[in-house]
Design an enzyme around this catalytic site. Sequence first.
Site, short mmCIF file in Angstrom:
data_model
loop_
_atom_site.label_atom_id
_atom_site.label_comp_id
_atom_site.label_asym_id
_atom_site.label_seq_id
_atom_site.Cartn_x
_atom_site.Cartn_y
_atom_site.Cartn_z
N LYS A 113 -15.35 6.85 27.80
CA LYS A 113 -16.51 6.53 26.97
C LYS A 113 -17.76 7.07 27.65
O LYS A 113 -17.90 6.98 28.88
CB LYS A 113 -16.58 5.01 26.81
CG LYS A 113 -17.27 4.53 25.54
CD LYS A 113 -16.88 3.09 25.24
CE LYS A 113 -17.69 2.51 24.10
NZ LYS A 113 -17.17 1.20 23.66
N ARG A 130 2.67 -11.53 -17.27
CA ARG A 130 3.19 -10.61 -16.23
C ARG A 130 4.23 -9.67 -16.83
O ARG A 130 4.33 -8.50 -16.46
CB ARG A 130 3.75 -11.39 -15.04
CG ARG A 130 4.89 -12.33 -15.37
CD ARG A 130 5.51 -12.93 -14.10
NE ARG A 130 6.43 -14.02 -14.43
CZ ARG A 130 7.47 -14.37 -13.70
NH1 ARG A 130 7.74 -13.73 -12.58
NH2 ARG A 130 8.25 -15.37 -14.07
N SER A 153 9.08 -10.13 -9.43
CA SER A 153 8.25 -11.25 -9.89
C SER A 153 6.99 -10.77 -10.62
O SER A 153 6.61 -11.34 -11.64
CB SER A 153 7.81 -12.14 -8.72
OG SER A 153 8.89 -12.92 -8.25
N GLU A 183 0.37 -6.35 2.42
CA GLU A 183 -0.62 -6.19 1.35
C GLU A 183 -1.79 -5.32 1.80
O GLU A 183 -2.39 -4.62 0.98
CB GLU A 183 -1.12 -7.56 0.89
CG GLU A 183 -0.06 -8.44 0.22
CD GLU A 183 0.84 -9.18 1.20
OE1 GLU A 183 0.59 -9.11 2.44
OE2 GLU A 183 1.80 -9.83 0.75
#
Lengths: 615, 615
Positions: free
Chosen positions: A239, A308, A335, A356
Amino acid sequence: MNTEELVELGRQLRVDSVRSAAAAGSGHPTSSMSAADLMAVLLANHLHYDFERPDHPGNDRFILSKGHASPLLYSAYKAAGVVDDEELLTFRRLGSRLEGHPTPRRLPWIETATGSLGQGLPVGVGIALAGKRLDRAAYRVWVLCGDSELAEGSVWEAAEHAGHEHLDNLIAVLDVNRLGQRGPTRHGHDLDAWARRFEAFGWHTVQVDGHDVDAVDRAYREAAVTRGRPTAVIARTLKGRGVADAEDREGLHGKPLQDSDGAVAELGGAGTLRVRVQEPPPTRSLHTVGTGQVELPRWKPGEQVATRDAFGRALAALGTARGEVVALDGEVGDSTRAEAFAKEHPERYFECYIAEQQMVAAAVGMATRGWLPYAVTFAAFLTRAYDFVRMASVSGSGINLVGSHAGVAIGRDGPSQMGLEDLAMMRAVHGSTVLYPCDANQTAQLVAATADLDGIRYLRTSRGGSEVLYGPDEEFPVGGCKVLRSSGRDRMTVVAAGVTVPEALAAADALDQEGIQVRVIDLYSVKPVDAATLRGAAEDTGCLLTVEDHHPEGGLGDAVLDAFTDGRPVPRLVRLAVRTMPGSAAPDEQLHAAGIDAESIAVAGRLLVEEAVVP
Amino acid sequence: MNTEELVELGRQLRVDSVRSAAAAGSGHPTSSMSAADLMAVLLANHLHYDFERPDHPGNDRFILSKGHASPLLYSAYKAAGVVDDEELLTFRRLGSRLEGHPTPRRLPWIETATGSLGQGLPVGVGIALAGKRLDRAAYRVWVLCGDSELAEGSVWEAAEHAGHEHLDNLIAVLDVNRLGQRGPTRHGHDLDAWARRFEAFGWHTVQVDGHDVDAVDRAYREAAVTRGRPTAVIARTLKGRGVADAEDREGLHGKPLQDSDGAVAELGGAGTLRVRVQEPPPTRSLHTVGTGQVELPRWKPGEQVATRDAFGRALAALGTARGEVVALDGEVGDSTRAEAFAKEHPERYFECYIAEQQMVAAAVGMATRGWLPYAVTFAAFLTRAYDFVRMASVSGSGINLVGSHAGVAIGRDGPSQMGLEDLAMMRAVHGSTVLYPCDANQTAQLVAATADLDGIRYLRTSRGGSEVLYGPDEEFPVGGCKVLRSSGRDRMTVVAAGVTVPEALAAADALDQEGIQVRVIDLYSVKPVDAATLRGAAEDTGCLLTVEDHHPEGGLGDAVLDAFTDGRPVPRLVRLAVRTMPGSAAPDEQLHAAGIDAESIAVAGRLLVEEAVVP
């Protein structure tokens, strides 16, 4: 470029990083300096990119996952000749394209907004998937990551997905500078630690001194020819590299160098190198926008259908009409009914397993390549990806999110599976659209409508069957609503959506028998709301009752009030919502326990028309 | 228990899992059956737990991370004698303690609510950290995970944290049944794949046939004696094990068996085994609740102090007074100022690196052991952990979350770093408290107040300095507000919080000079709101103007309306909020561009008092 030129380019990128941060009085020069040589070699010798045509289908894609190192990115743009020195020094100023963290809203060469760490690699996975399976093009996806951000789980969702999908068009460049914001990272300069992890997830790895441009050049070459696996180029860097007072020092994160002029001098002064970035190969775009009319499924009023189910069939139909539609699901496609799409269009269906964040990131990545993604899971589990949704909005990304199993109406599975915060979460996203249909035909129409919207589009679906209320040719414009009951004598208006619509109708029937006429509005478009109709109902009936299968905050009730927050008179209002923590029970028991069923609506409605306060 | 008894116990757990799901007509028997032998051996031979004293400081801790396998958990409780057969068959019914997914709200032996996958291990890490560093007790933490959920990045945040912290008191039992909800998992029965991954993160691993009770027994013993590293027991199992029609078959996830009676018969009929679970060792609780008065830092009105600075110092002071306070930060402690706590109480400070999900999960885990956690990062990055916050609420967990760098007021870093959805997100959580102070003394008082609240407490802090408005002895009850300007001639009320409070005061000054008297309310308690004061202001002044550094949905404006959604007359209202996507700019430029500075308030206020609509 040869060694000498590469070294000079790295030096110039450092100088310009230091200068731009100094001009801004803020920013992250030290984080830019560690990665400058990695960037120099990539830009000069490996990236294939036409800056004049950022949408060129053959362009490689570059993502600066460590978005705070934006000075380096803008310095590279300057070296490529697309940003001049004057603009470089507008860094972080009001109106400048060069924001603190890069966003594609401002600059056409940026794929995705970064700055929330650990998001670049998952989005890169999405682009690489598009390259392999959708575009079938030869482009490579380069993602420059910091080492600190490797602590984010989303990076390992991405690592797993990329390894499993054999994404050899994906190259992660890890800038292991060993220093995070407030001190050393977990693994410091132990490159082996990172190699072990990525290899365990099926990646090829190359370890390299990130300041040895020839070694970096070789590493990139090795990555480019590696087949069957993604590659992580794991680079040891420092760095603040190149400035003695800054190099490898703690406490200098996110600050201009103290003596910027001195640093520029120490680095050798301003440079004038221009890089001729390699052209992408001629590439045919496979991405076609369908022109066919969507043949949506149709249901007869009176049938019992879950929204759905209607969603799944409508998405499959949309996919038939429009070749750019893709679907992603988090291992619950049976589902959510995304499997209906999977069956008809397996080549455009992406199983994301229970990840997700990666699912939403992949959608964002695919959208950058012109695809139209629908990412689908339980409404409750979209909370897992909220930061990705937020950042997609910062990107200006156009993606569809579909959350099934909304609310207490799911019944016995209990609160962990119930989306009860999703409307609040999605409404609060800038520029979002939030839709919540109550019947099958409405769902199908709204699925088709989402295809042509901008920004984040959220569709909320329900688990259980409900009666089809509307004919298949009824239209449901986004921003509209449906007045289901209306008379000249209405004494109140019930505003419902989704599962509470049939409850509202039943309550209206019950109240009608008592001589209380009630207007009923189906507010399927939760954002934007149909302000005109709501205001008209308020004027006509004097009071509103909202009823929603959601917590009271941020959902339907607040959406209705959006129509009245500009200073106009506000109607009296009662809000029914889920105010308790539900347990397991049958769906009708749940609606009753939450106080959002027909009986609860009727009780509250009677009080409201009597101008009483509703406890 | 010996081999024969263990086999019998596993059999009985399967039978009871099948029976309870059959009685409910829903649930996950096949996912329970794969893990039944793993659970039998754990319960009978390894777990040390006093069911009569779930708060026994020496108790081992068990987390069913694959929460859908709740029939197995409840069957184990039956075998342990704490749930009878009658209650077992109430599974998933209204009012039953045996919910579809287990929650500690209902049963005292459950550590944390599960059902959103990939959360059990991170919470287990939090408990194991508490065991090592806070309780300094010998208890072990056992976490039973499914293989599907290993796709969640949060699992790898946990793996990294546990490996790095050498948590040899943590044992993950992986039930690798190779079948997810809608089909095979990524790695099927490839146990090596999981071993490579966990080993790369510094874990010891043991591979085992999960239906060979002796082998499982040996594996647990090996885990228990392994020092310096957490252990993953990686077990090959079969979903639906023991029933031919169900074993290792796809399409049977989340459903009762088709022929439950036949399955029970095939498994050998109901069992009557009772397990005597081993007692925990006598253990002294180190956990002490401080009784000392908190000596909060004090500032003089007129000083310039950032609320994040005040937060850090107040938290350090709270930690001095109360030994149960712990702090966690996501590698930004120098920015959030959590480092002030770290300096004074390093033994109670936990660096979570950039892994917000793990940070919140660790807080939840520590809270289960009686500690009082404050988990701190940028407000924007708490969106990363929203599913964990949601599930913490399902658990009824008492944790504090602190989000710094709220809103556009941060300035040049740009939208990726700005918390603009956090109020909406946190308000929508059931039972939450949301606080947003505007000055240093108020911040300090609110930090102290959060210590004694229940549920999810959220405190929002700001980056920049602001003038101290209140004296250090002023009190700020949760659910209250402060009327900063008030007269008998007020024609409107401005409701502000945080950075918009000084803007509101400046606007009130400007309007006062024009002869328009304005009441100004500092709504530091965003949830719950002070309904009485707001209603009084509405009655007195007729109209309200809310101004917030947040997107318009779900924040301060909606919170104010909460006071008026019970059917009472509602005042005219204007809501000023951040309606555009900000870029980089100085803080004052940002407030002006967003239309939430003093000038914007004055403009809107003039229109409002003239009964005009505010565009």
